[in-house]
Every structure is written in C-alpha cells, then in structure tokens.
Write a protein that holds these residues in place. Structure first.
Motif, short mmCIF file in Angstrom:
data_model
loop_
_atom_site.label_atom_id
_atom_site.label_comp_id
_atom_site.label_asym_id
_atom_site.label_seq_id
_atom_site.Cartn_x
_atom_site.Cartn_y
_atom_site.Cartn_z
N PHE A 89 -2.64 12.67 -5.99
CA PHE A 89 -1.49 12.72 -6.90
C PHE A 89 -0.76 14.05 -6.76
O PHE A 89 0.45 14.10 -6.92
CB PHE A 89 -1.94 12.50 -8.35
N LEU A 92 2.14 14.08 -4.36
CA LEU A 92 3.44 13.45 -4.67
C LEU A 92 4.59 14.42 -4.47
O LEU A 92 5.71 14.01 -4.23
CB LEU A 92 3.45 12.93 -6.11
N GLU A 100 3.33 13.69 3.07
CA GLU A 100 3.89 12.77 2.09
C GLU A 100 3.39 11.34 2.34
O GLU A 100 3.10 10.62 1.39
CB GLU A 100 5.42 12.83 2.07
N ARG A 104 1.02 9.36 -0.54
CA ARG A 104 1.50 8.13 -1.18
C ARG A 104 0.67 6.92 -0.81
O ARG A 104 0.30 6.11 -1.66
CB ARG A 104 2.97 7.92 -0.84
N ARG A 105 0.35 6.79 0.47
CA ARG A 105 -0.45 5.65 0.90
C ARG A 105 -1.87 5.77 0.34
O ARG A 105 -2.49 4.77 -0.05
CB ARG A 105 -0.48 5.60 2.43
N ILE A 107 -2.80 7.20 -2.47
CA ILE A 107 -2.78 6.85 -3.90
C ILE A 107 -2.82 5.34 -4.06
O ILE A 107 -3.62 4.80 -4.83
CB ILE A 107 -1.53 7.43 -4.58
N HIS A 108 -1.95 4.64 -3.33
CA HIS A 108 -1.89 3.19 -3.47
C HIS A 108 -3.21 2.53 -3.04
O HIS A 108 -3.68 1.61 -3.71
CB HIS A 108 -0.70 2.62 -2.71
N VAL A 140 11.57 11.89 -4.95
CA VAL A 140 10.22 12.12 -5.49
C VAL A 140 10.09 11.45 -6.86
O VAL A 140 9.04 10.87 -7.17
CB VAL A 140 9.92 13.64 -5.58
N ILE A 143 9.56 7.67 -6.28
CA ILE A 143 8.21 7.40 -5.76
C ILE A 143 7.17 7.60 -6.86
O ILE A 143 6.25 6.80 -7.00
CB ILE A 143 7.92 8.29 -4.53
N THR A 144 7.35 8.63 -7.67
CA THR A 144 6.41 8.88 -8.77
C THR A 144 6.46 7.75 -9.78
O THR A 144 5.41 7.34 -10.31
CB THR A 144 6.72 10.23 -9.44
N LYS A 146 7.19 4.62 -9.14
CA LYS A 146 6.51 3.48 -8.52
C LYS A 146 4.99 3.66 -8.59
O LYS A 146 4.25 2.70 -8.83
CB LYS A 146 6.96 3.30 -7.07
N VAL A 147 4.53 4.89 -8.38
CA VAL A 147 3.10 5.17 -8.47
C VAL A 147 2.62 4.97 -9.91
O VAL A 147 1.54 4.41 -10.14
CB VAL A 147 2.80 6.61 -7.97
#
Length: 184
Positions: A89, A92, A100, A104-105, A107-108, A140, A143-144, A146-147
């Motif tokens: 996290f 992010l 990056e 991101r990947r 986290i998902h 950012v 993306i945050t 979406k996370v």
C-alpha cells in the motif's frame, strides 16, 4: 487650467485588498493568491521502493501473452499480511515502472487471496492510503480509489473497519469531489 482639447485619462492603480490604497479612487483591488489546493505535492522516497531495490519482496516480473504479471516466489496465502500488505500500500505513491506496477498488482493479488488476513491489517493501511491521496496527483487518486473499492469487497467487515478512519481519508477527496470526470 488645462486646455480643452486634452482630457486627463485616469490611470487605474492595482493594489492589495484591505490597505489604505484600496479605498482610493481609481484603484483596482488585486484578487487573492491561489491557495494551491489542487497543486500536486512532491513524492517522497517510499519504504516500498527501498524494499524492492534491496530485493526483500518474494516477487518477480513475469511476461506472458496477456501482458506483465507478478510471479510470486511463495504462495500468496502464506505471506505475512501484517508485514507485506502495508508495504505494498505504501507503493501506491510510486509513479515509475516497475515499482508502481509491482505495488498495484501486488495489492490486488493479495486482496484476492487474503480472506480473513486482511481485516486485522486495516489500521496499518490508513497512513499509506492517506499519503497516496495527499499527493493530489489525479492518476494516483484514481488508482487509490480503485484499490479502496477492491479492499472493501475483499473480505467481510472491511468496510465497517474503515469507518473510524474516514477523517484521515475523506478530506482530500472532499477537495476533488466537484471535479466530475476531470480525475481520469
């Protein structure tokens, strides 16, 4: 007396508000300076980048026909979520490849396989989320968000666990709430 052919032109004077000059004739009061609420903030070095550069993550980049993905060196279910999820996290805030992408990947992937390991880690995720949002970088922020959506649906009671932390998360979102469609 001035000759009749010459009309004296009044010259407007620009000055700051709340001064003696502002009360004079032929003055224009200058508007307030920009507060910089939407201005992007500079990024600081992240813990994620430091761990990635040292090789402390059990990950590698895997290329396939569908694009890039993470090759986990150990099973995701066996990871220490208390250690790794807050670090991912923290990533992010990263805006350069490969950090990056891995953040991101990662986290998902962890949210998909985490299950009941996610809920106890929520308090440690708040500061990295707040840091990412406070950069005020539109990419950012998107993306945050979406996370955060993925985080809420990743396990039971996660949405309720985030409620006490709304005061940390929502102020930056409040700044951007009226920018419909402009964040993309």
């Amino acid at each position: 007396q001035e000759p009749r052919g010459h009309v004296k032109k009044s010259k407007k004077q620009v000055c700051d508000g709340f001064t003696v000059k502002a009360m004079m004739k032929n003055t224009v009061v200058r508007g307030p300076p920009l507060a910089g609420a939407f201005k992007e903030r500079p990024t600081k070095p992240t813990t994620f980048r430091r761990f990635y550069e040292r090789g402390d993550f059990p990950i590698a980049l895997e290329h396939d026909t569908k694009g890039n993905k993470i090759a986990w060196k150990i099973e995701i279910e066996k990871l220490d979520y208390q250690l790794f999820l807050p670090l991912f996290f923290d990533g992010l805030c990263e805006m350069s490849f490969p950090c990056e992408f891995f953040a991101r990947r990662g986290i998902h992937d962890m949210l998909e396989h985490g299950g009941n390991k996610i809920l106890p880690v929520i308090p440690e995720l708040i500061i990295p989320i707040k840091n990412a949002l406070s950069l005020r970088n539109r990419q950012v922020i998107c993306i945050t968000l979406k996370v955060l959506q993925h985080l809420v649906v990743s396990a039971d009671m996660v949405g309720e666990a985030l409620v006490p932390y709304y005061r940390q998360i929502l102020p930056v979102l409040n700044i951007f709430k009226n920018m419909n469609g402009e964040l993309t």
